[in-house]
Write an enzyme that holds these catalytic residues in place. Sequence first.
Site, PDB file in Angstrom:
ATOM      1  N   ASP A   7       0.824  -1.225   0.000  1.00  0.00           N
ATOM      2  CA  ASP A   7       0.000   0.000   0.000  1.00  0.00           C
ATOM      3  C   ASP A   7       0.851   1.266   0.000  1.00  0.00           C
ATOM      4  O   ASP A   7       0.329   2.373   0.082  1.00  0.00           O
ATOM      5  CB  ASP A   7      -0.946   0.006   1.212  1.00  0.00           C
ATOM      6  CG  ASP A   7      -0.205   0.079   2.541  1.00  0.00           C
ATOM      7  OD1 ASP A   7       1.052   0.066   2.522  1.00  0.00           O
ATOM      8  OD2 ASP A   7      -0.869   0.149   3.583  1.00  0.00           O
TER       9      ASP A   7
ATOM     10  N   GLU B  68       3.221   2.113   2.315  1.00  0.00           N
ATOM     11  CA  GLU B  68       3.833   2.469   3.603  1.00  0.00           C
ATOM     12  C   GLU B  68       5.228   1.880   3.708  1.00  0.00           C
ATOM     13  O   GLU B  68       5.509   0.815   3.163  1.00  0.00           O
ATOM     14  CB  GLU B  68       2.951   1.954   4.763  1.00  0.00           C
ATOM     15  CG  GLU B  68       1.698   2.771   4.957  1.00  0.00           C
ATOM     16  CD  GLU B  68       0.861   2.307   6.144  1.00  0.00           C
ATOM     17  OE1 GLU B  68       1.278   1.376   6.854  1.00  0.00           O
ATOM     18  OE2 GLU B  68      -0.232   2.878   6.326  1.00  0.00           O
TER      19      GLU B  68
ATOM     20  N   GLN C  76      11.281  26.987   4.210  1.00  0.00           N
ATOM     21  CA  GLN C  76      10.051  27.469   4.886  1.00  0.00           C
ATOM     22  C   GLN C  76      10.400  27.725   6.344  1.00  0.00           C
ATOM     23  O   GLN C  76      10.052  26.957   7.235  1.00  0.00           O
ATOM     24  CB  GLN C  76       8.948  26.427   4.732  1.00  0.00           C
ATOM     25  CG  GLN C  76       8.533  26.261   3.274  1.00  0.00           C
ATOM     26  CD  GLN C  76       7.389  25.274   3.131  1.00  0.00           C
ATOM     27  OE1 GLN C  76       6.408  25.351   3.854  1.00  0.00           O
ATOM     28  NE2 GLN C  76       7.520  24.347   2.199  1.00  0.00           N
TER      29      GLN C  76
ATOM     30  N   HIS D  28      19.746  26.333   4.583  1.00  0.00           N
ATOM     31  CA  HIS D  28      19.323  27.622   4.024  1.00  0.00           C
ATOM     32  C   HIS D  28      19.489  28.761   5.024  1.00  0.00           C
ATOM     33  O   HIS D  28      20.049  29.810   4.697  1.00  0.00           O
ATOM     34  CB  HIS D  28      17.866  27.513   3.564  1.00  0.00           C
ATOM     35  CG  HIS D  28      17.353  28.776   2.965  1.00  0.00           C
ATOM     36  ND1 HIS D  28      17.842  29.264   1.773  1.00  0.00           N
ATOM     37  CD2 HIS D  28      16.432  29.664   3.401  1.00  0.00           C
ATOM     38  CE1 HIS D  28      17.234  30.398   1.501  1.00  0.00           C
ATOM     39  NE2 HIS D  28      16.373  30.663   2.460  1.00  0.00           N
TER      40      HIS D  28
ATOM     41  N   LYS E  58      22.923  43.338  -6.022  1.00  0.00           N
ATOM     42  CA  LYS E  58      21.677  43.310  -6.792  1.00  0.00           C
ATOM     43  C   LYS E  58      20.974  44.653  -6.661  1.00  0.00           C
ATOM     44  O   LYS E  58      20.794  45.155  -5.545  1.00  0.00           O
ATOM     45  CB  LYS E  58      20.761  42.205  -6.266  1.00  0.00           C
ATOM     46  CG  LYS E  58      21.229  40.809  -6.648  1.00  0.00           C
ATOM     47  CD  LYS E  58      20.251  39.765  -6.169  1.00  0.00           C
ATOM     48  CE  LYS E  58      20.649  38.392  -6.679  1.00  0.00           C
ATOM     49  NZ  LYS E  58      19.885  37.316  -6.046  1.00  0.00           N
TER      50      LYS E  58
ATOM     51  N   SER F 189      18.199  25.817  -8.309  1.00  0.00           N
ATOM     52  CA  SER F 189      16.857  25.267  -8.512  1.00  0.00           C
ATOM     53  C   SER F 189      16.479  25.401  -9.989  1.00  0.00           C
ATOM     54  O   SER F 189      16.676  24.490 -10.774  1.00  0.00           O
ATOM     55  CB  SER F 189      15.889  26.015  -7.593  1.00  0.00           C
ATOM     56  OG  SER F 189      14.596  25.565  -7.791  1.00  0.00           O
TER      57      SER F 189
ATOM     58  N   GLY G 258      18.022  27.463 -11.932  1.00  0.00           N
ATOM     59  CA  GLY G 258      19.280  27.827 -12.597  1.00  0.00           C
ATOM     60  C   GLY G 258      19.311  29.292 -13.015  1.00  0.00           C
ATOM     61  O   GLY G 258      20.340  29.784 -13.485  1.00  0.00           O
ATOM     62  N   GLY G 259      18.199  29.994 -12.803  1.00  0.00           N
ATOM     63  CA  GLY G 259      18.097  31.390 -13.241  1.00  0.00           C
ATOM     64  C   GLY G 259      19.192  32.286 -12.659  1.00  0.00           C
ATOM     65  O   GLY G 259      19.788  33.098 -13.374  1.00  0.00           O
ATOM     66  N   THR G 260      19.464  32.140 -11.365  1.00  0.00           N
ATOM     67  CA  THR G 260      20.473  32.978 -10.703  1.00  0.00           C
ATOM     68  C   THR G 260      21.842  32.768 -11.332  1.00  0.00           C
ATOM     69  O   THR G 260      22.549  33.733 -11.667  1.00  0.00           O
ATOM     70  CB  THR G 260      20.531  32.612  -9.192  1.00  0.00           C
ATOM     71  OG1 THR G 260      19.223  32.716  -8.655  1.00  0.00           O
ATOM     72  CG2 THR G 260      21.485  33.513  -8.437  1.00  0.00           C
TER      73      THR G 260
HETATM   74  C1  R5P Z   1      18.362  31.824  -2.713  1.00  0.00           C
HETATM   75  O1  R5P Z   1      18.083  32.146  -1.557  1.00  0.00           O
HETATM   76  C2  R5P Z   1      19.315  30.710  -2.922  1.00  0.00           C
HETATM   77  O2  R5P Z   1      20.529  30.997  -2.275  1.00  0.00           O
HETATM   78  C3  R5P Z   1      19.609  30.449  -4.398  1.00  0.00           C
HETATM   79  O3  R5P Z   1      20.279  31.569  -4.949  1.00  0.00           O
HETATM   80  C4  R5P Z   1      18.349  30.181  -5.163  1.00  0.00           C
HETATM   81  O4  R5P Z   1      17.585  29.186  -4.519  1.00  0.00           O
HETATM   82  C5  R5P Z   1      18.678  29.742  -6.573  1.00  0.00           C
HETATM   83  O5  R5P Z   1      17.489  29.546  -7.265  1.00  0.00           O
HETATM   84  P1  R5P Z   1      17.427  29.467  -8.849  1.00  0.00           P
HETATM   85  O6  R5P Z   1      18.398  28.384  -9.293  1.00  0.00           O
HETATM   86  O7  R5P Z   1      15.994  29.121  -9.136  1.00  0.00           O
HETATM   87  O8  R5P Z   1      17.813  30.801  -9.374  1.00  0.00           O
END
Ligand code: R5P
Length: 283
Positions: free
Chosen positions: A31, A33, A89, A121, A182, A212, A214-216
């Site tokens: 199931d 678990e 969170q 974090h 920034k 996450s 990769g944008g940053t």
């Molecule tokens: C932000 O607080 C974290 O240190 C990373 O810079 C962030 O999580 C990176 O996210 P992403 O890859 O979506 O830009």
Amino acid sequence: MFVIGSGAKHLEEEILRRASTVATEIKKFPDGEKYVRILEKGKEATVIQSMYRPQDEHLIEAILLGDALREAGFEKLKIVVPYIAYSRQDRVTKEGEPISIRAVMRMLSLYYDELYVFDIHNPRTLEFFPGKAVNIYPAEAIANYFKEKLGEGIILAPDKGALERARAVADALNLEYSYFEKKRISPTEVQMTPVDVEVKDKNVLIVDDIISTGGTMVKAANILRELGAREVFVVATHGVFAEGAIERVSEVVSELAVTNTIPTPVSKISIVPDIIKATGERA
Ligand code: R5P
């Protein structure tokens, strides 16, 4: 002795070369678990369980392993959580929300005396764990991996909040370090500028905790290219890659690497030496 959870299976081979493990049986009932069983007796053990996707399943397994170890008579329990879920969170932003990382730490504290995490974090959240709680940053492992490639390069953090990471890696390599400032120039656009460093014709390593989307990293790498940097390398502790992120980042940099807190195709830097060192476990 280590107890390897299914979220740390990818570390088992390397752990076994340097330390001993407790035999376990971990499986799922039809199931869905979880079922865990400790097959040896002892007094002290260190569970290793990373909490990447499926996060909740890895968390519950850590709790079941703790309960099983206590039931089997183990008196002192440590847990190493290379990637701890819910760490972002860490505050209530809308009324009615939980502080999720506090809930996770309270659950772990029911069974474990000591907690070891990697590059959490918000390090202040370790206060939610009532026992000894240690945040490990694998600066030396990262530095060793990039030492030859970087040469006389520069270490940069993508924002001021990540500066301590850049400093730790730079100290290990005896290199210069700084961060991107920034500046919001419109509701949708943020300008990033490296502060007080000349990157032209230099190799640069950008250091962050998580990748996450990769944008940053893509944005930072593109700016460095525009400024005439030679080779741009990027590294993060946790590769929490969203769909397509590895490709997006790899396209614009000379190399992308993360540690193996989470198993990914670019988890090239091992945290196992840091786990052994921090917990004092030996073969
Ligand atoms: C932000 O607080 C974290 O240190 C990373 O810079 C962030 O999580 C990176 O996210 P992403 O890859 O979506 O830009």
